[in-house]
Design an enzyme around this catalytic site. Structure first.
Site, PDB file in Angstrom:
ATOM      1  N   ASP A   1      33.376  56.547  31.608  1.00 46.43           N
ATOM      2  CA  ASP A   1      34.738  56.075  31.865  1.00 46.43           C
ATOM      3  C   ASP A   1      35.557  56.307  30.607  1.00 46.43           C
ATOM      4  O   ASP A   1      34.999  56.490  29.513  1.00 46.43           O
ATOM      5  CB  ASP A   1      34.762  54.592  32.247  1.00 46.43           C
ATOM      6  CG  ASP A   1      35.963  54.231  33.128  1.00 46.43           C
ATOM      7  OD1 ASP A   1      37.096  54.613  32.747  1.00 46.43           O
ATOM      8  OD2 ASP A   1      35.780  53.599  34.173  1.00 46.43           O
TER       9      ASP A   1
ATOM     10  N   ASP B   1      32.704  54.212  42.127  1.00 46.44           N
ATOM     11  CA  ASP B   1      33.662  53.353  42.817  1.00 46.44           C
ATOM     12  C   ASP B   1      35.051  53.571  42.212  1.00 46.44           C
ATOM     13  O   ASP B   1      35.889  52.676  42.215  1.00 46.44           O
ATOM     14  CB  ASP B   1      33.231  51.883  42.691  1.00 46.44           C
ATOM     15  CG  ASP B   1      33.995  50.946  43.617  1.00 46.44           C
ATOM     16  OD1 ASP B   1      34.326  51.360  44.749  1.00 46.44           O
ATOM     17  OD2 ASP B   1      34.260  49.798  43.227  1.00 46.44           O
TER      18      ASP B   1
ATOM     19  N   LYS C   1      38.585  56.056  48.594  1.00 46.66           N
ATOM     20  CA  LYS C   1      39.668  55.077  48.652  1.00 46.66           C
ATOM     21  C   LYS C   1      40.965  55.756  49.105  1.00 46.66           C
ATOM     22  O   LYS C   1      41.293  56.840  48.639  1.00 46.66           O
ATOM     23  CB  LYS C   1      39.865  54.416  47.290  1.00 46.66           C
ATOM     24  CG  LYS C   1      38.587  53.752  46.763  1.00 46.66           C
ATOM     25  CD  LYS C   1      38.821  52.943  45.513  1.00 46.66           C
ATOM     26  CE  LYS C   1      37.530  52.262  45.060  1.00 46.66           C
ATOM     27  NZ  LYS C   1      37.729  51.318  43.955  1.00 46.66           N
TER      28      LYS C   1
ATOM     29  N   PRO D   1      34.954  47.957  34.833  1.00 46.75           N
ATOM     30  CA  PRO D   1      34.331  47.182  33.733  1.00 46.75           C
ATOM     31  C   PRO D   1      32.809  47.130  33.789  1.00 46.75           C
ATOM     32  O   PRO D   1      32.194  46.635  32.850  1.00 46.75           O
ATOM     33  CB  PRO D   1      34.916  45.783  33.942  1.00 46.75           C
ATOM     34  CG  PRO D   1      35.143  45.688  35.411  1.00 46.75           C
ATOM     35  CD  PRO D   1      35.588  47.064  35.833  1.00 46.75           C
ATOM     36  N   GLY D   2      32.204  47.601  34.897  1.00 44.31           N
ATOM     37  CA  GLY D   2      30.751  47.709  34.889  1.00 44.31           C
ATOM     38  C   GLY D   2      30.020  46.957  35.977  1.00 44.31           C
ATOM     39  O   GLY D   2      28.811  46.721  35.850  1.00 44.31           O
ATOM     40  N   GLY D   3      30.695  46.584  37.045  1.00 45.02           N
ATOM     41  CA  GLY D   3      30.024  45.845  38.105  1.00 45.02           C
ATOM     42  C   GLY D   3      28.882  46.618  38.729  1.00 45.02           C
ATOM     43  O   GLY D   3      27.792  46.065  38.970  1.00 45.02           O
TER      44      GLY D   3
END
Length: 326
Positions: free
Chosen positions: A199, A237, A266, A181-183
């Site tokens: 995205d 990320d 990850k 969402p854009g952190g």
């Protein structure tokens, strides 16, 4: 047992650290809480939050004796308490206080020497005057922004840049791959960087409206770097299989379209140690487990580090062997 090295694991990742150390030829003789102890000399493991470079073991006769032993070496010490909590607390009260105020990002890391210590039992002090992380037990704390970012993922980026000792300057060209969402986009735009976010799903409206932010609906893995302006920084990320992220990293590096990479690797299920080794083999790159990582590592790469044949990460362990800090 003569203790030659000590590695602090993140909570819940003790087995992963043990597997990684075994692959590097380190036999763990015992665990002290999350601290892996071995007769082997300290070497770098990306899964360790903190590595004690010069562990020493001393039999103590009193609380005062323990405190005097530590003060006789240097001023600043951080406690890792795994047992004998009351006795350790009394020793800590006799040591000079260490200022550990939350970091207001962006800020340089502390430069004062910081050692680590613990009580193996009521009469045995284990300490190291030097360690790999400048933070207590490898975990920096930040003054958080609890209102503006759309998720807490920004803390991972803050820690990555703090660990790197560098961050995008105002006007820097940054790509955030898999941004929603854009952190991370929020964190980069807050530095004044020009951020292009990619995205398949849209950014949070508050992030999309920030100055310097643009968005393109596209898969991070479908991008052709040669069709984009050269980036000062490429961040990601994104949730992806480690092998797929490795191919993405190599593609950006091989095309020469990025000066710096910061990517989260990850793992789902078992740790892919072979891919970890492949990331480590990339010239100019380095892996580290951040305090804000889960079952993840962060990959750092810079063009300048590759050109000079050094690690992009400053610190005590540059090449997999314990060495003096430059």
């Amino acid at each position: 047992m003569s203790i030659g090295g000590a590695w602090l694991a993140a909570e819940g990742l003790e087995d992963v650290l043990a597997e990684d150390l075994a692959r590097r030829g380190v036999v763990i003789d015992r665990w002290h809480g999350r601290l892996a102890l071995s007769a082997h000399a300290p070497l770098y493991s990306p899964w360790a939050l903190d590595i004690w470079a010069q562990p020493e073991q001393v039999e103590i006769t009193s609380i005062r004796h323990a405190a005097d032993t530590l003060r006789g070496r240097q001023r600043n010490w951080s406690l890792y308490a795994a047992e004998c909590f009351r006795r350790a607390g009394l020793i800590e009260e006799r040591l000079p206080p260490v200022k550990a105020a939350p970091i207001v990002f962006p800020a340089p890391v502390p430069t004062s020497p910081l050692g680590a210590w613990t009580l193996l039992d009521s009469a045995t002090l284990l300490f190291s005057a030097s360690k790999s992380s400048p933070f207590m037990n490898g975990a920096p704390r930040f003054v958080e922004n609890r209102t503006d970012p759309p998720s807490r993922a920004y803390l991972k980026l803050w820690e990555a840049c703090t660990r790197l000792g560098r961050w995008p300057e105002a006007g820097a060209v940054c790509y955030d791959l898999g941004a929603t969402p854009g952190g991370w986009t929020w964190a980069l735009a807050s530095l004044g960087a020009r951020v292009k976010a990619f995205d398949r799903a849209p950014l949070a409206p508050s992030v999309a409206a920030m100055p310097g932010v643009s968005f393109e609906q596209a898969s991070a893995f479908g991008l052709d770097p040669m069709q984009l302006p050269r980036a000062d920084w490429v961040f990601s990320d994104i949730i992806a299989y480690p092998q797929r992220l490795l191919r993405l990293a190599r593609h950006w590096i091989d095309t020469g379209q990025a000066r710096n990479l910061v990517l989260t690797v990850k793992f789902q299920g078992q740790t892919d140690h072979e891919t970890v080794a492949a990331f480590e083999a990339i010239a100019g790159g380095a892996l580290a487990h951040l305090a804000h990582n889960k079952h993840e590592l962060t990959f750092f790469w810079s063009h300048d580090a590759a050109r000079h044949g050094v690690s992009p990460l400053p610190g005590l362990f540059q090449t997999g062997q314990a060495q003096a800090q430059s």
